[in-house]
Design an enzyme around this catalytic site. Structure first.
Site, PDB file in Angstrom:
ATOM      1  N   CYS A 142      32.425  42.288  42.266  1.00 16.18           N
ATOM      2  CA  CYS A 142      31.773  41.168  41.598  1.00 16.18           C
ATOM      3  C   CYS A 142      31.453  39.986  42.506  1.00 16.18           C
ATOM      4  O   CYS A 142      30.805  39.038  42.072  1.00 16.18           O
ATOM      5  CB  CYS A 142      32.633  40.680  40.432  1.00 16.18           C
ATOM      6  SG  CYS A 142      32.797  41.900  39.113  1.00 16.18           S
ATOM      7  N   HIS A 387      26.518  39.306  33.292  1.00 18.36           N
ATOM      8  CA  HIS A 387      27.175  39.465  34.593  1.00 18.36           C
ATOM      9  C   HIS A 387      26.702  40.730  35.296  1.00 18.36           C
ATOM     10  O   HIS A 387      27.400  41.738  35.314  1.00 18.36           O
ATOM     11  CB  HIS A 387      28.690  39.488  34.385  1.00 18.36           C
ATOM     12  CG  HIS A 387      29.474  39.713  35.636  1.00 18.36           C
ATOM     13  ND1 HIS A 387      29.070  39.240  36.872  1.00 18.36           N
ATOM     14  CD2 HIS A 387      30.639  40.389  35.860  1.00 18.36           C
ATOM     15  CE1 HIS A 387      29.958  39.601  37.780  1.00 18.36           C
ATOM     16  NE2 HIS A 387      30.910  40.300  37.196  1.00 18.36           N
ATOM     17  N   CYS A 417      36.806  36.240  41.188  1.00 19.57           N
ATOM     18  CA  CYS A 417      37.668  37.348  41.595  1.00 19.57           C
ATOM     19  C   CYS A 417      36.859  38.633  41.604  1.00 19.57           C
ATOM     20  O   CYS A 417      35.750  38.689  41.077  1.00 19.57           O
ATOM     21  CB  CYS A 417      38.860  37.480  40.656  1.00 19.57           C
ATOM     22  SG  CYS A 417      38.402  37.831  38.934  1.00 19.57           S
TER      23      CYS A 417
END
EC number: 2.3.1.155
Length: 433
Positions: A142, A387, A417
């Site tokens: 990510c 996302h 994170c």
């Protein structure tokens, strides 16, 4: 990394791109105490730049992104490099940047399309960049585009480049689905077989079980744990309730809707999807009610889990791109940068330099307390905007720069994170108006 963030969250409501699972982590009295400590310890910063003597200033000139759309919707018939190309072209159009002024292009992606493994190169060529401009692709879950930006900063700081385009793309509408390993081995052997008898023998060895496909999963290879299961486990361990998670998710959607209606999401570019209409806004923003959200069943750990489809980010397609330059080069070309990118920067005089920017962030918050909750994701977050794994980092940095301009702030923080116990943080400083 995740455990450090969560430990910090229990005393300060720090959020990340996976903030759906964490919600509010401190009681009202603790938040008030943190707010007062934060104000006391940071009031002197407003008059001081974070520039380091002798170190080259690196700036964000501008950033754009395609609309972030729910997977399986309008982008369904495209490929990842189509979205990445659109983001690159949008950046060129917005900045008026001559293509030959770009020294390097670095792009992030997570779920790779096997036909375009170096999606940075394919997208760059498709956008009209010269084949003499190097382009490479990074993957870091990510934080892939966060790492792309960090790579850009490093190239400029080292004096190798003056202008770098960084970005990220994710396309969950068409993820690679493989044959089983046994079937793949048989097919490869068939390709090498030289006689009809050998081919027939191999075909005869195929069993029905060989035809079962291997589906990709949003899971860590080393633990085989999906993000949803991990979130449920951590929420239980740290006492984050279903109610808190639902409240945080509802907040994200309401703030994103307000920002969208107010025209604050100016990084979004319009994109003409072949065979379809022009897309100009995100389609996952859906304010609901606490009552409606409470009706949803747990999505991962059943029946006692707390993570649901309503308080998690949806699978998303999208791409982003930013133009990063040395300040000297940007000003020479007539640009007015949006922000300084301060990587591994020291803010507090009593904070020692740490080898990792995220460690620094957690240490800072543990000592001065968390900023008030209203400072976080006030234009919505990944729960509502979407996302697309590798594209989110550039969205975060561009949004912070725009918020600093809109709100008259001086500093912003991006922290995220990533799977594998990794993380990234970057301090953004507003460019003088």
């Amino acid at each position: 990394m995740a455990s450090m963030l969560l430990t910090s969250l229990r005393s300060s409501p720090l959020t990340s791109v996976q903030a759906a699972q964490f919600g509010k982590a401190s009681r009202v009295s603790a938040e008030l105490n943190n707010t007062s400590r934060y104000a006391m310890c940071t009031k002197h910063l407003n008059k001081k730049s974070l520039a380091t003597p002798g170190v080259k200033n690196i700036v964000l000139v501008d950033g754009v992104r395609t609309p972030f759309l729910q997977s399986g919707t309008i982008y369904a018939n495209l490929m990842p490099h189509d979205l990445a190309r659109a983001a690159l072209q949008g950046l060129l159009n917005r900045t008026g940047l001559p293509k030959d002024a770009v020294d390097y292009i670095v792009y992030g992606t997570v779920i790779q399309e096997v036909k375009t493994s170096n999606v940075a190169r394919e997208a760059a060529l498709g956008a009209g960049f010269s084949d003499k401009t190097p382009a490479h692709t990074v993957t870091m879950a990510c934080i892939s585009s966060n790492q792309a930006m960090t790579t850009a900063v490093g190239l400029i700081a080292a004096g190798q480049c003056d202008a770098v385009v960084a970005g990220g793309v994710e396309f969950m509408s068409d993820v690679p689905i493989r044959h089983s390993r046994k079937m793949r081995k048989t097919m490869l052997s068939l390709n090498k077989a030289k006689t009809l008898g050998a081919r027939l023998s191999l075909l005869g060895s195929i069993r029905l079980s060989h035809l079962a496909p291997e589906l990709p999963a949003v899971a860590e290879f080393s633990t085989a744990e999906t993000m949803g299961h991990s979130a449920d486990r951590l929420a239980a361990a740290f006492g984050v309730s279903r109610l808190e998670q639902d409240e945080f998710a509802l907040r994200s959607h309401m703030l994103a809707k307000k920002a969208q209606d107010s025209g604050l999401l100016s990084d979004v570019i319009s994109f003409k999807v072949p065979g379809k209409d022009i897309v100009s806004k995100d389609n996952g923003i859906r304010p609901s009610t606490m009552e409606q959200m409470a009706k949803l069943k747990p999505a991962f750990i059943k029946p006692h889990g707390t993570v649901t489809a309503a308080n998690s980010s949806f699978l998303t397609d999208g791409a982003s791109a930013v133009l990063i330059m040395s300040e000297e080069k940007a000003l020479a070309m007539g640009y007015k940068p949006k922000a300084y990118l301060r990587y591994k920067t020291k803010i507090m005089p009593y904070i020692k330099k740490l080898p990792d920017a995220l460690m620094y962030t957690v240490s800072l918050f543990s000592q001065v307390g968390a900023p008030p909750m209203e400072k976080f994701n006030s234009w919505g977050g990944s729960l509502s905007l979407g996302h697309p794994f590798a594209a989110t980092g550039c969205r975060l940095v561009t949004t912070v720069a725009h918020r600093l301009q809109k709100e008259g702030g001086q500093y912003g923080l991006v922290a995220a994170c990533a799977a594998g116990g990794q993380g990234h943080a970057m301090v953004i400083e507003a460019y003088p108006q």
